[in-house]
Design an enzyme around this catalytic site. Structure first.
Site, short mmCIF file in Angstrom:
data_model
loop_
_atom_site.label_atom_id
_atom_site.label_comp_id
_atom_site.label_asym_id
_atom_site.label_seq_id
_atom_site.Cartn_x
_atom_site.Cartn_y
_atom_site.Cartn_z
N HIS A 61 1.87 4.37 -3.08
CA HIS A 61 1.76 5.83 -3.09
C HIS A 61 2.89 6.42 -3.95
CE1 HIS A 61 -1.57 6.67 -0.47
NE2 HIS A 61 -1.07 5.97 0.54
N HIS B 135 -9.33 8.52 3.51
CA HIS B 135 -9.27 7.14 4.00
C HIS B 135 -10.67 6.54 4.18
CE1 HIS B 135 -5.19 8.43 5.33
NE2 HIS B 135 -4.89 7.18 5.07
N TYR C 234 -3.91 14.77 -3.12
CA TYR C 234 -4.31 14.11 -1.89
C TYR C 234 -5.41 14.87 -1.16
CZ TYR C 234 -3.54 10.70 1.83
OH TYR C 234 -3.68 9.67 2.74
N ASP D 128 -11.71 19.67 3.82
CA ASP D 128 -10.43 19.39 3.18
C ASP D 128 -9.32 19.96 4.07
OD1 ASP D 128 -8.31 18.90 1.53
OD2 ASP D 128 -8.99 20.17 -0.13
N HIS E 72 0.83 -1.20 0.00
CA HIS E 72 0.00 0.00 0.00
C HIS E 72 0.87 1.25 0.00
CE1 HIS E 72 -3.39 2.65 1.50
NE2 HIS E 72 -2.32 3.33 1.94
N GLU E 73 1.79 1.32 0.94
CA GLU E 73 2.60 2.54 1.08
C GLU E 73 3.50 2.77 -0.12
OE1 GLU E 73 2.18 4.88 3.24
OE2 GLU E 73 0.59 3.75 4.18
N GLU F 231 -5.80 6.79 -2.15
CA GLU F 231 -5.81 5.77 -1.11
C GLU F 231 -6.34 4.43 -1.62
OE1 GLU F 231 -4.73 5.39 1.96
OE2 GLU F 231 -3.74 7.34 1.86
#
Length: 415
Positions: free
Chosen positions: A168, A270, A179, A260, A164-165, A188
């Site tokens: 990015h 998320h 983002y 935001d 996942h990371e 995400e």
């Protein structure tokens, strides 16, 4: 060399904020320290290279460093390198293996040369800070906390978290999805999708064998929670007194509007990621087999074709177009994509609702979630039924168009 620092963290702020209200002083302190550390990282203007040439291409070579519970990455000691032996520290080995699994996945499945497609070296840092309840990618390297030992465990434990990371980083070097709001939720979601695919590919799991959970290992055994998120069932990953109910929506009708801002998770990135997550799950199970093959390729090519402010609708349209380019118009893959996005309340642009419904019904006849792609006869029958339904829809549309044309002619004659 310097680089802007904006860490993408695996633990969403709403979970840490819940822990701030814990009656357990140790849990409260760990959550507060994690939030403050993460905020300070976001506030830093730049991060300096740990050593000369850190950003230079390196054939995806891995190095894992031990922070020894400090926060200065430049002071971390080398714990394992590409050519070195395994470490006595299992956190080091898990990080090393996870970096390798992600690198090899992108190389073997998509012919991508590391995160930036130019051989970027992969640096990981373990034992970051003290009781740090998070893991993050900061644009250059992967950093892992050990968790507080009560709620969260060592963040090297989940290979899908590592995938996942690092994804990015792939997103930064392709679409550059901003983002915040929908583009941030897509950011995400893409990381969840490919994080899950790294795990599935590593274990050679089919769509039916996969758990479709993100980070199932990061909670301690004492916590009642399946995982951080569920791609199969957004909103059902956990429901307990400590965290409350998983807030992820699984349909556009449940989209959560948040500020935001830091406190608003930049528009709920998320949280609303549950919608495109569910769309990918439905696509994958609609096609069947291994999710990193057809569905993964469609999503990967769509990511590369996207831009910073791509919205859910834009991405859905792109996946539909890419499915046609890759597998053909009206293919099981394209019908699965159409059915999936319909299932989460996103209609593909340019496809009349009636026609879309007919196509999805035809796809649905081949399995509970759509086309299974495994039975040639069933697929053929489904396509024939679909074509018959489409013919009726097109015929009805033609009658409507003919009627409108006559009305227009009559209006012109009356002037």
């Amino acid at each position: 060399m310097t680089r802007t620092c904006r860490p993408n963290c695996i633990i969403p702020p709403h979970l840490l904020e819940k822990l701030l209200r814990s009656d357990d002083s140790e849990v409260h302190k760990a959550a507060l320290a994690t939030l403050l550390t993460t905020a300070s990282l976001r506030g830093e203007r730049t991060v300096r290279a740990t050593f000369a040439g850190a950003a230079a291409p390196g054939n995806g070579r891995r190095t894992v460093f031990d922070c020894q519970h400090g926060r200065m990455l430049s002071l971390a000691e080398t714990a394992r390198s590409e050519d070195g032996p395994p470490s006595a520290d299992e956190s080091v080995n898990r990080a090393f293996d996870g970096l390798g699994a992600t690198r090899d996945f992108y190389h073997d499945v998509f012919s991508r040369d590391s995160i930036d497609d130019q051989g970027m070296r992969l640096d990981g840092y373990v034992h970051f800070s003290s009781h740090y309840n998070n893991a993050f990618w900061d644009g250059r390297q992967m950093v892992f906390g050990d968790g507080d030992g009560k709620i969260f465990t060592d963040f090297t434990s989940s290979v899908d978290v590592i995938g996942h990371e690092l994804t990015h980083g792939v997103t930064e070097n392709t679409a550059g999805l901003a983002y915040h709001n929908q583009s941030g939720a897509l950011n995400e979601s893409v990381s969840d999708v490919f994080g899950s695919l790294v795990k599935q590919w590593s274990k050679k799991q089919s769509v039916d064998e996969a758990d479709w959970l993100i980070g199932p290992e990061v909670f301690t055994p004492g916590i009642e929670a399946d995982a951080l998120r569920s791609m199969k069932a957004p909103g059902q990953a956990y429901d307990n007194p400590l965290f409350g109910k998983d807030p992820q929506p699984d349909h556009m009708s449940k989209y959560v509007n948040l500020p935001d801002s830091d406190n608003g998770d930049f528009g709920g990135v998320h949280i609303n990621s549950g919608i495109p997550n569910r769309a990918f799950y439905l696509t994958a199970t609609g096609i069947g087999g291994f999710a990193w093959e057809s569905p993964g390729l469609i999503w990967y090519e769509s990511l590369k074709a996207s831009s910073a402010e791509t919205q859910f609708q834009d991405f859905a349209d792109t996946t539909y177009q890419k499915a046609e380019e890759l597998f053909g118009a009206g293919s099981p893959e394209q019908l699965a994509v159409l059915t999936a996005w319909q299932g989460v309340g996103v209609q593909i642009s340019g496809i009349p609702t009636g026609v879309a419904r007919a196509r999805s019904l035809a796809a649905g006849r081949n399995g509970p979630d759509g086309l299974d792609g495994r039975d040639g006869r069933d697929g053929l029958v489904g396509r024939e039924d679909g074509l018959a339904a489409l013919s009726k829809q097109i015929g009805a549309l033609s009658v409507q168009v003919t009627g409108l044309a006559k009305d227009v002619t009559a209006l012109k004659a009356g002037r």
